[in-house]
Design a protein around this motif. Structure first.
Motif, PDB file in Angstrom:
ATOM      1  N   UNK A 242      28.204  49.764  31.405  1.00 38.82           N
ATOM      2  CA  UNK A 242      29.293  48.762  31.235  1.00 38.82           C
ATOM      3  C   UNK A 242      29.206  47.563  32.185  1.00 38.82           C
ATOM      4  N   UNK A 243      28.983  46.141  31.404  1.00 43.05           N
ATOM      5  CA  UNK A 243      28.891  45.096  32.220  1.00 43.05           C
ATOM      6  C   UNK A 243      29.812  44.057  31.920  1.00 43.05           C
ATOM      7  N   UNK A 244      29.868  43.010  32.814  1.00 43.66           N
ATOM      8  CA  UNK A 244      30.872  41.929  32.604  1.00 43.66           C
ATOM      9  C   UNK A 244      31.085  41.213  33.740  1.00 43.66           C
ATOM     10  N   UNK A 245      31.575  39.951  33.707  1.00 40.90           N
ATOM     11  CA  UNK A 245      31.907  39.264  35.146  1.00 40.90           C
ATOM     12  C   UNK A 245      32.868  39.976  35.891  1.00 40.90           C
ATOM     13  N   UNK A 246      33.052  39.514  36.929  1.00 35.21           N
ATOM     14  CA  UNK A 246      34.208  39.892  38.010  1.00 35.21           C
ATOM     15  C   UNK A 246      35.442  39.991  37.438  1.00 35.21           C
ATOM     16  N   UNK A 247      36.262  40.861  37.886  1.00 37.00           N
ATOM     17  CA  UNK A 247      37.690  40.915  37.498  1.00 37.00           C
ATOM     18  C   UNK A 247      37.880  41.173  36.007  1.00 37.00           C
ATOM     19  N   UNK A 248      37.091  41.561  35.275  1.00 32.93           N
ATOM     20  CA  UNK A 248      37.182  41.726  33.800  1.00 32.93           C
ATOM     21  C   UNK A 248      37.164  43.537  33.228  1.00 32.93           C
ATOM     22  N   UNK A 249      37.390  44.374  34.545  1.00 30.69           N
ATOM     23  CA  UNK A 249      37.740  45.573  34.339  1.00 30.69           C
ATOM     24  C   UNK A 249      36.758  46.785  34.394  1.00 30.69           C
ATOM     25  N   UNK A 250      35.696  46.455  34.802  1.00 30.26           N
ATOM     26  CA  UNK A 250      34.343  47.517  34.767  1.00 30.26           C
ATOM     27  C   UNK A 250      34.802  48.771  35.733  1.00 30.26           C
ATOM     28  N   UNK A 251      35.102  48.402  36.848  1.00 32.38           N
ATOM     29  CA  UNK A 251      35.525  49.658  37.745  1.00 32.38           C
ATOM     30  C   UNK A 251      36.782  50.320  37.411  1.00 32.38           C
ATOM     31  N   UNK A 252      37.782  49.448  36.743  1.00 29.36           N
ATOM     32  CA  UNK A 252      39.138  49.894  36.142  1.00 29.36           C
ATOM     33  C   UNK A 252      38.836  51.085  34.883  1.00 29.36           C
ATOM     34  N   UNK A 253      37.767  50.838  34.182  1.00 27.64           N
ATOM     35  CA  UNK A 253      37.532  51.791  33.328  1.00 27.64           C
ATOM     36  C   UNK A 253      36.992  53.044  33.901  1.00 27.64           C
TER      37      UNK A 253
ATOM     38  N   UNK B  52      28.681  48.408  26.757  1.00 27.85           N
ATOM     39  CA  UNK B  52      29.893  47.616  26.577  1.00 27.85           C
ATOM     40  C   UNK B  52      29.934  46.714  27.647  1.00 27.85           C
ATOM     41  N   UNK B  53      30.424  45.231  26.810  1.00 23.48           N
ATOM     42  CA  UNK B  53      30.554  44.042  27.531  1.00 23.48           C
ATOM     43  C   UNK B  53      31.861  43.715  27.558  1.00 23.48           C
ATOM     44  N   UNK B  54      32.412  43.431  28.835  1.00 16.50           N
ATOM     45  CA  UNK B  54      33.836  43.145  28.833  1.00 16.50           C
ATOM     46  C   UNK B  54      33.663  41.528  29.299  1.00 16.50           C
ATOM     47  N   UNK B  55      34.764  40.735  28.724  1.00 17.87           N
ATOM     48  CA  UNK B  55      34.833  39.320  28.858  1.00 17.87           C
ATOM     49  C   UNK B  55      36.036  38.852  28.530  1.00 17.87           C
ATOM     50  N   UNK B  56      36.529  37.583  29.019  1.00 17.07           N
ATOM     51  CA  UNK B  56      37.553  37.051  28.798  1.00 17.07           C
ATOM     52  C   UNK B  56      37.794  36.005  27.707  1.00 17.07           C
ATOM     53  N   UNK B  57      38.655  36.201  26.957  1.00 18.10           N
ATOM     54  CA  UNK B  57      38.813  35.177  25.679  1.00 18.10           C
ATOM     55  C   UNK B  57      39.070  33.874  26.294  1.00 18.10           C
ATOM     56  N   UNK B  58      38.587  32.913  25.638  1.00 18.76           N
ATOM     57  CA  UNK B  58      38.553  31.490  26.173  1.00 18.76           C
ATOM     58  C   UNK B  58      39.713  30.844  25.937  1.00 18.76           C
ATOM     59  N   UNK B  59      40.458  31.121  24.957  1.00 23.61           N
ATOM     60  CA  UNK B  59      42.006  30.658  24.968  1.00 23.61           C
ATOM     61  C   UNK B  59      42.975  31.612  25.565  1.00 23.61           C
ATOM     62  N   UNK B  60      42.984  32.661  25.452  1.00 23.24           N
ATOM     63  CA  UNK B  60      44.243  33.649  25.813  1.00 23.24           C
ATOM     64  C   UNK B  60      43.761  34.033  27.208  1.00 23.24           C
ATOM     65  N   UNK B  61      42.695  34.082  27.548  1.00 20.25           N
ATOM     66  CA  UNK B  61      42.239  34.580  28.929  1.00 20.25           C
ATOM     67  C   UNK B  61      42.291  36.242  29.071  1.00 20.25           C
ATOM     68  N   UNK B  62      42.650  36.856  27.714  1.00 19.97           N
ATOM     69  CA  UNK B  62      42.805  38.568  27.932  1.00 19.97           C
ATOM     70  C   UNK B  62      41.427  38.913  27.740  1.00 19.97           C
TER      71      UNK B  62
END
Length: 354
Positions: free
Chosen positions: A28-39, A309-319
């Motif tokens: 599981x990878x992704x930027x900070x605050x995208x929920x890696x540890x949450x998963x 699995x890559x976690x990322x934030x949507x550019x428009x909604x920030x989801x």
């Protein structure tokens, strides 16, 4: 025991997610605050309460509190109000999440944003659940503090997430009887060759024994060596076995890049033993070592299923969004490689000019 699927609705950063996991290795990878540890935490908190086997003798209220207390202990929301884990987006007032296990077993949890210590719990099982080991290795090592940590945690309020307490109890287990399996010996030999020594335990204290030099307290070792020592001891005590699910949060923490390849090789051998593994990482070397193992059969002789699995934030909604591929190279959103490429580009502009 294997986790097949995780479903999240309005849980913390995740509005909707339905993730199918590999039985072997999940990166599981992704930027900070995208929920890696949450998963990692949400899966751990849902399956850890049942790790001692069937709970058929529990009342509905006892079953509910078993899960609620684990969620509170793992996430530690303010004032232990689990409702604070519900997504803060406008219109979100309830979260529902579930894990599906092998043989069509399923655990579901739901609660509203005003709940403090109550949740709706549903456990679907078509057979009696057997005992299995669940291990969460957090970013901080625990082997140097086992001697007093468990008793202090039991008696006093210590601001540590409950995974640390659970790990300390596992490290407090006595050594198992009987011979190790071939795979266990392979991992032990590999790690002991890396560390040039062995782990011994005396009166609940761990020591690192180097031939010809004596025994050294764990507090005198580097943090990286302490983490490897935990793996060794949990194999020797029987906690790491073919029925184990292992969550490892950022194994690269305090590790020199030279040690990354042996760690990845260790994880692969653990998966060959039957351990299901979830790794969160920010590290280029970890991701690429696993990427090579997913591509080249000589690095993965048993053809383990490795998923990225890559976690990322949507550019428009920030989801928070996600994608899953069988190689890291196929990920369209890969924060690690994007920053690596950006750094290379900056260096080239410095050398050759714009």
């Amino acid at each position: 025991m294997k986790i097949k699927k995780l479903t999240l609705n309005n849980f913390m950063a995740f509005e909707n997610a339905e993730i199918d996991w590999s039985d072997n290795i999940n990166i599981i990878c992704g930027e900070n605050s995208t929920g890696k540890t949450t998963l990692l935490k949400v899966m751990y908190s849902m399956i850890k309460p049942l790790s001692n086997g069937s709970k058929d003798n529990l009342t509905k209220e006892m079953e509910e509190q078993l899960f609620v207390k684990k969620i509170q202990g793992v996430f530690r929301p303010d004032e232990m109000k689990i409702g604070r884990l519900v997504s803060r987006k406008r219109g979100s007032n309830r979260t529902d999440f579930s894990v599906e296990l092998e043989k069509k077993q399923k655990i579901s949890v739901g609660f509203g944003n005003r709940q403090e210590n109550h949740a709706d719990i549903s456990i679907e099982k078509n057979m009696k659940m057997k005992k299995y080991d669940i291990i969460y290795i957090p970013t901080k090592e625990m082997i140097s503090t086992v001697e007093h940590f468990v008793s202090l945690y039991d008696e006093y309020h210590i601001d540590f997430e409950e995974m640390y307490y659970d790990l300390a109890k596992l490290l407090d287990r006595p050594l198992s009887k009987g011979p190790n399996t071939t795979e266990q010996n392979q991992v032990l030999n590999s790690l002991e060759n890396i560390m040039k020594g062995q782990i011994v335990q005396k009166n609940k204290k761990f020591y690192f024994k180097i031939r010809g030099e004596g025994e050294f307290e764990m507090g005198l070792l580097s943090d990286g060596y302490r983490k490897l020592s935990m793996i060794i001891y949990m194999i020797l005590s029987g906690s790491l076995n073919k029925n184990t699910i292992l969550f490892w949060d950022e194994p690269e923490t305090n590790m020199n890049p030279k040690m990354i390849r042996p760690i990845v090789q260790t994880i692969i051998v653990l998966a060959q033993m039957g351990v299901q593994i979830f790794v969160s990482t920010h590290d280029y070397f970890i991701q690429q070592e696993f990427n090579m193992a997913s591509v080249y059969s000589e690095l993965n002789p048993k053809n383990l299923d490795i998923r990225f699995i890559s976690l990322f934030r949507d550019d428009k909604t920030h989801d928070v969004k996600y994608e899953m591929k069988n190689t890291a190279s196929d990920l369209k959103h890969n924060a690690i490689m994007q920053e690596f490429d950006a750094m290379y580009g900056r260096e080239q502009r410095i050398i050759y000019g714009e």
